[in-house]
Design a protein around this motif. Structure first.
Motif, PDB file in Angstrom:
ATOM      1  N   LYS A 101       0.831  -1.209   0.000  1.00 21.70           N
ATOM      2  CA  LYS A 101       0.000   0.000   0.000  1.00 21.70           C
ATOM      3  C   LYS A 101       0.867   1.261   0.000  1.00 21.70           C
ATOM      4  O   LYS A 101       0.575   2.218  -0.713  1.00 21.70           O
ATOM      5  N   LEU A 102       1.936   1.258   0.787  1.00 26.85           N
ATOM      6  CA  LEU A 102       2.846   2.406   0.814  1.00 26.85           C
ATOM      7  C   LEU A 102       3.469   2.665  -0.556  1.00 26.85           C
ATOM      8  O   LEU A 102       3.530   3.808  -1.022  1.00 26.85           O
ATOM      9  N   VAL A 103       3.909   1.603  -1.203  1.00 25.30           N
ATOM     10  CA  VAL A 103       4.520   1.737  -2.527  1.00 25.30           C
ATOM     11  C   VAL A 103       3.496   2.241  -3.537  1.00 25.30           C
ATOM     12  O   VAL A 103       3.793   3.119  -4.348  1.00 25.30           O
ATOM     13  N   ALA A 104       2.287   1.713  -3.489  1.00 26.70           N
ATOM     14  CA  ALA A 104       1.232   2.156  -4.416  1.00 26.70           C
ATOM     15  C   ALA A 104       0.929   3.637  -4.215  1.00 26.70           C
ATOM     16  O   ALA A 104       0.749   4.379  -5.188  1.00 26.70           O
ATOM     17  N   GLU A 105       0.892   4.091  -2.971  1.00 25.81           N
ATOM     18  CA  GLU A 105       0.644   5.520  -2.706  1.00 25.81           C
ATOM     19  C   GLU A 105       1.780   6.382  -3.213  1.00 25.81           C
ATOM     20  O   GLU A 105       1.556   7.473  -3.762  1.00 25.81           O
ATOM     21  N   GLN A 106       3.028   5.919  -3.058  1.00 27.25           N
ATOM     22  CA  GLN A 106       4.173   6.669  -3.570  1.00 27.25           C
ATOM     23  C   GLN A 106       4.119   6.795  -5.087  1.00 27.25           C
ATOM     24  O   GLN A 106       4.368   7.868  -5.647  1.00 27.25           O
ATOM     25  N   ILE A 107       3.794   5.691  -5.750  1.00 26.37           N
ATOM     26  CA  ILE A 107       3.725   5.706  -7.223  1.00 26.37           C
ATOM     27  C   ILE A 107       2.603   6.624  -7.689  1.00 26.37           C
ATOM     28  O   ILE A 107       2.780   7.423  -8.603  1.00 26.37           O
ATOM     29  N   ARG A 108       1.423   6.531  -7.051  1.00 32.95           N
ATOM     30  CA  ARG A 108       0.308   7.405  -7.419  1.00 32.95           C
ATOM     31  C   ARG A 108       0.685   8.875  -7.247  1.00 32.95           C
ATOM     32  O   ARG A 108       0.423   9.695  -8.129  1.00 32.95           O
ATOM     33  N   SER A 109       1.325   9.210  -6.152  1.00 39.73           N
ATOM     34  CA  SER A 109       1.723  10.603  -5.908  1.00 39.73           C
ATOM     35  C   SER A 109       2.718  11.083  -6.953  1.00 39.73           C
ATOM     36  O   SER A 109       2.616  12.204  -7.454  1.00 39.73           O
ATOM     37  N   ARG A 110       3.683  10.242  -7.296  1.00 37.30           N
ATOM     38  CA  ARG A 110       4.683  10.641  -8.293  1.00 37.30           C
ATOM     39  C   ARG A 110       4.053  10.785  -9.678  1.00 37.30           C
ATOM     40  O   ARG A 110       4.370  11.716 -10.417  1.00 37.30           O
ATOM     41  N   LEU A 111       3.147   9.877 -10.033  1.00 39.94           N
ATOM     42  CA  LEU A 111       2.467   9.989 -11.328  1.00 39.94           C
ATOM     43  C   LEU A 111       1.597  11.245 -11.366  1.00 39.94           C
ATOM     44  O   LEU A 111       1.554  11.944 -12.389  1.00 39.94           O
ATOM     45  N   ALA A 112       0.920  11.553 -10.263  1.00 39.18           N
ATOM     46  CA  ALA A 112       0.090  12.757 -10.215  1.00 39.18           C
ATOM     47  C   ALA A 112       0.945  14.003 -10.408  1.00 39.18           C
ATOM     48  O   ALA A 112       0.584  14.906 -11.174  1.00 39.18           O
ATOM     49  N   SER A 113       2.097  14.058  -9.755  1.00 36.10           N
ATOM     50  CA  SER A 113       2.958  15.236  -9.917  1.00 36.10           C
ATOM     51  C   SER A 113       3.531  15.305 -11.325  1.00 36.10           C
ATOM     52  O   SER A 113       3.690  16.391 -11.878  1.00 36.10           O
TER      53      SER A 113
END
Length: 119
Positions: A101-113
């Motif tokens: 879950k932590l990794v998925a949130e990091q990836i989502r945040s980076r893709l959003a930025s």
């Protein structure tokens, strides 16, 4: 890990499932492991454990089939080991799920930025 895929789909679509015909493709390379930093000297058993999850991901533009973003996401989740066999297994599985879950949130945040600064 299937858990990372499912968490990513949920993070990126809000639970609507894997989109068909998306203009981008995300490729993941996953490295998972564990470390036992503390060991009981009398029993020789681990008293704690750290679940390690490293994900290298690449975002491809489907139309040009080229990499537009390449990054790495990391997660380290610690847990206390129980002397009970099944409790220890469940604790490891829960830690792996938290790491995914932590990794998925990091990836989502980076893709959003990435998509926000791309305009």
């Amino acid at each position: 890990m299937l858990e990372i895929r499912n968490d990513l789909i949920f993070e990126l679509t809000g639970g609507q499932g894997n989109p068909v015909g998306a203009p981008y493709k995300l490729a993941l390379t996953i490295t998972a492991g564990s470390q036992t930093p503390l060991v009981d000297v009398t029993s020789g058993r681990a008293t704690s454990e750290t679940v390690v999850l490293d994900v290298t991901y690449r975002l491809f533009d489907v139309s040009g089939d080229r990499v537009v973003l390449a990054e790495k996401a990391l997660a380290r989740v610690s847990l206390d080991r129980s002397q009970q066999r099944y409790a220890a297994l469940r604790a490891v599985r829960d830690a792996q799920n938290r790491a995914a879950k932590l990794v998925a949130e990091q990836i989502r945040s980076r893709l959003a930025s990435y998509f926000l600064t791309r305009t």
